[in-house]
Enzyme design. Structure first.
Site, PDB file in Angstrom:
ATOM      1  N   LYS A   1       0.485  -1.488   0.067  1.00 17.74           N
ATOM      2  CA  LYS A   1       0.438   0.146   0.303  1.00 17.74           C
ATOM      3  C   LYS A   1       1.042   1.351   0.093  1.00 17.74           C
ATOM      4  CE  LYS A   1      -4.900   0.931   0.510  1.00 17.74           C
ATOM      5  NZ  LYS A   1      -5.665  -0.022  -0.473  1.00 17.74           N
TER       6      LYS A   1
HETATM    7  P1  NAD Z   1     -13.866   7.713  -3.093  1.00 11.18           P
HETATM    8  O1  NAD Z   1     -13.315   8.493  -3.027  1.00 11.18           O
HETATM    9  O2  NAD Z   1     -14.402   7.833  -4.130  1.00 11.18           O
HETATM   10  O3  NAD Z   1     -15.518   8.047  -2.065  1.00 11.18           O
HETATM   11  C1  NAD Z   1     -14.715   8.307  -0.761  1.00 11.18           C
HETATM   12  C2  NAD Z   1     -16.571   8.490  -0.026  1.00 11.18           C
HETATM   13  O4  NAD Z   1     -16.472   9.108   1.304  1.00 11.18           O
HETATM   14  C3  NAD Z   1     -16.142  10.229  -1.291  1.00 11.18           C
HETATM   15  O5  NAD Z   1     -17.793   9.947  -0.785  1.00 11.18           O
HETATM   16  C4  NAD Z   1     -15.812  11.130   0.569  1.00 11.18           C
HETATM   17  O6  NAD Z   1     -16.694  11.959   0.613  1.00 11.18           O
HETATM   18  C5  NAD Z   1     -17.101  10.023   1.263  1.00 11.18           C
HETATM   19  N1  NAD Z   1     -15.961  10.010   2.613  1.00 11.18           N
HETATM   20  C6  NAD Z   1     -15.180  10.985   3.453  1.00 11.18           C
HETATM   21  N2  NAD Z   1     -15.153  10.829   4.483  1.00 11.18           N
HETATM   22  C7  NAD Z   1     -15.617  10.182   4.994  1.00 11.18           C
HETATM   23  C8  NAD Z   1     -16.679  10.182   5.609  1.00 11.18           C
HETATM   24  N3  NAD Z   1     -15.836  10.857   7.301  1.00 11.18           N
HETATM   25  N4  NAD Z   1     -17.789   9.997   6.383  1.00 11.18           N
HETATM   26  C9  NAD Z   1     -18.100   9.208   5.812  1.00 11.18           C
HETATM   27  N5  NAD Z   1     -18.211   9.860   4.083  1.00 11.18           N
HETATM   28  C10 NAD Z   1     -16.669  10.028   4.038  1.00 11.18           C
HETATM   29  O7  NAD Z   1     -12.734   6.578  -2.626  1.00 11.18           O
HETATM   30  P2  NAD Z   1     -13.363   4.927  -2.940  1.00 11.18           P
HETATM   31  O8  NAD Z   1     -12.099   4.527  -3.612  1.00 11.18           O
HETATM   32  O9  NAD Z   1     -15.121   4.435  -2.881  1.00 11.18           O
HETATM   33  O10 NAD Z   1     -12.855   3.994  -1.150  1.00 11.18           O
HETATM   34  C11 NAD Z   1     -13.844   4.081  -0.511  1.00 11.18           C
HETATM   35  C12 NAD Z   1     -13.302   2.829   0.783  1.00 11.18           C
HETATM   36  O11 NAD Z   1     -12.874   1.860   0.043  1.00 11.18           O
HETATM   37  C13 NAD Z   1     -12.027   3.176   1.684  1.00 11.18           C
HETATM   38  O12 NAD Z   1     -11.674   2.648   2.493  1.00 11.18           O
HETATM   39  C14 NAD Z   1     -10.999   2.073   0.146  1.00 11.18           C
HETATM   40  O13 NAD Z   1     -10.071   1.741   0.270  1.00 11.18           O
HETATM   41  C15 NAD Z   1     -11.635   1.266   0.196  1.00 11.18           C
HETATM   42  N6  NAD Z   1     -11.534   0.334  -1.226  1.00 11.18           N
HETATM   43  C16 NAD Z   1     -12.195   1.234  -2.669  1.00 11.18           C
HETATM   44  C17 NAD Z   1     -11.554   0.253  -3.737  1.00 11.18           C
HETATM   45  C18 NAD Z   1     -11.215   0.757  -4.705  1.00 11.18           C
HETATM   46  O14 NAD Z   1     -11.311   0.553  -5.767  1.00 11.18           O
HETATM   47  N7  NAD Z   1     -12.325   2.251  -4.434  1.00 11.18           N
HETATM   48  C19 NAD Z   1     -10.867  -0.733  -3.339  1.00 11.18           C
HETATM   49  C20 NAD Z   1     -10.886  -1.843  -2.254  1.00 11.18           C
HETATM   50  C21 NAD Z   1     -11.586  -1.348  -1.199  1.00 11.18           C
END
Ligand code: NAD
Length: 420
Positions: A109
């Site tokens: 990471k």
């Molecule tokens: P992203 O940036 O697209 O979305 C994150 C969302 O969370 C946004 O809408 C943001 O406004 C919101 N957010 C931020 N702080 C917040 C809070 N305190 N309370 C509520 N909402 C809040 O990111 P993503 O890629 O969707 O990632 C989100 C989660 O999913 C992370 O934990 C990431 O590690 C995990 N994840 C993502 C992927 C991927 O392929 N995108 C894969 C595995 C895991």
């Protein structure tokens, strides 16, 4: 956000989770220490020229947690609260995630301490290219393959791919995944995390006594992972989305929200807040709503010892990484809430990242239907394995997922032996 978020060290959480499973698998001290230690870490401090002509020094990290099963794989996060311990925890979770869905990868990471919302495109490009150069000795298609995470995207990956390729003198599409299709990205990668999460929820629902048609769903974090999960549960499984949120707060409507319309509203206004016909709700309240399925899809440490007893969902599907603390896990287990752990529920993203890397290396690309079909097969099979172990060992799904994953990593460590 629950008040104690900042006091929980995610790497301590990750190490506790390993201990629980090491006890169960009766692992010896040496093997346990290997599993609890990040193999390789790099911290870099580097200057970036800002638009106003000044220079600022940013800190970034890249952690390669364990590579017993193959090259390390994991995203890069841009966030003001990135710490080395957070990156270590996320790298450990990537190791187990790749193993639980049986990809030939270890876990890694990266993260940069910055506030991308306050930076211009030009500043972000210069930051990304310089960070890519700083970690270049560690990355590569056979060594460590980054991908997008919070506040990084296909544009970020394109800059990294270009920077790395410039250094090599030829194009190396396999150095990162989550690229645009035009640069060797895979069909279906953009929505793979949410799609994988929706498949796992579908498989688990009958075991949790939930019928997905008409099931009420709350999603905390309407970003990439959360929005796709919401749309697919709504469109393909007939679920009713009763609440959605982002970093500014949430909205709720017990009659159901159309996630496509909320997405269009967010695209126009920058937030889900103010969506017509919905009432505002806080990011703490959304977790405690009465619903069938709760999808934490934002940041870690959202369900803690403080609020776990107030969770009313029948299924908690962790689209986010590390949203539940170990103490909260026990409470949810006692309450007979089915937790679909992060390393399984959000493994769709890394699975299609693996497909992307495999396609790049072969220079042979698959149509969307084939990608989704292969993803479905991986997610359905992996859920089945975890459910089987949970039932056999009478443990909750997270422990079962860790048992499956850690056993695979331990098998690789043992058969390879300790060098020299
Ligand atoms: P992203 O940036 O697209 O979305 C994150 C969302 O969370 C946004 O809408 C943001 O406004 C919101 N957010 C931020 N702080 C917040 C809070 N305190 N309370 C509520 N909402 C809040 O990111 P993503 O890629 O969707 O990632 C989100 C989660 O999913 C992370 O934990 C990431 O590690 C995990 N994840 C993502 C992927 C991927 O392929 N995108 C894969 C595995 C895991």
């Amino acid at each position: 956000m629950p008040a104690d978020t900042s006091t929980i060290n995610p790497f301590e959480t990750a190490r506790k989770q390993i201990d629980i499973v090491a006890d169960l698998l009766k692992l010896n001290g040496g093997t346990r220490e290997i599993l609890k230690s990040p193999k390789r870490e790099l911290t870099v401090n580097f200057p970036v020229r800002m638009d106003d002509g000044s220079y600022r020094v940013f800190q970034g990290h890249r952690v390669q947690y364990n590579m017993a099963r193959g090259p390390t794989k994991g995203g890069i996060r841009y966030h003001p609260q990135v710490t080395l311990d957070e990156v270590r925890a996320l790298a450990a979770w990537m190791t187990w995630k790749c193993a639980v869905v049986n990809l030939p990868y270890g876990g890694g990471k990266g993260g940069v301490v910055c506030d991308p919302k306050k930076m211009s495109q030009g500043e972000l490009e210069r930051l990304t290219r310089r960070y890519a150069l700083e970690i270049a000795p560690l990355i590569g298609p056979e060594m460590d393959i980054p991908a997008p995470d919070v506040y990084t995207d296909s544009q970020t990956m394109s800059w990294i791919m270009d920077t790395y390729s410039m250094m090599k003198g030829f194009s190396v599409p396999g150095v990162v995944t989550g690229k645009p299709i035009s640069l060797g990205g895979s069909e279906g990668r953009g929505e793979a995390t949410g799609r994988g999460c929706a498949y796992v929820i579908r498989e688990a629902a009958p075991h949790a006594g939930v019928s997905m048609k008409g099931a009420s769903v709350a999603v905390q974090g309407f970003g990439n992972a959360g929005s796709v999960t919401a749309k697919l549960l709504h469109d393909d499984q007939g679920a009713k989305i009763i609440a959605l949120s982002d970093s500014r707060g949430g909205i709720t409507n017990s009659a159901g929200l159309d996630p496509h319309k909320v997405e269009a509203h967010k695209a126009k206004t920058g937030t889900v807040l103010g969506f017509p016909g919905a009432k505002p709700i806080s990011n703490t309240e959304i977790l405690e709503l009465k619903c069938d399925v709760l999808v934490p899809a934002a940041l870690e440490n959202q369900i803690t010892a403080k609020n776990a007893s107030k969770i009313q969902a029948k299924i908690v599907a962790e689209a986010a990484n590390g949203p539940t603390t170990p103490e909260a896990d026990e409470v949810l287990f006692e309450k007979k809430i089915t937790v679909l752990p992060d390393i399984l529920a959000n493994a769709g993203g890394v699975t299609v990242s693996y497909f992307e890397w495999a396609q790049d290396i072969q220079g042979f690309f698959w149509p969307l239907a084939e990608v989704n079909q292969r993803l479905e097969r991986v997610m359905v099979h992996s859920y089945g394995e975890v459910h089987r172990v949970a039932t056999e060992r009478k443990v909750h799904n997270r422990t079962a997922a860790y048992v499956v994953a850690i056993q695979r990593v331990v098998d690789a460590i043992k058969i390879r032996g300790i060098f020299p």
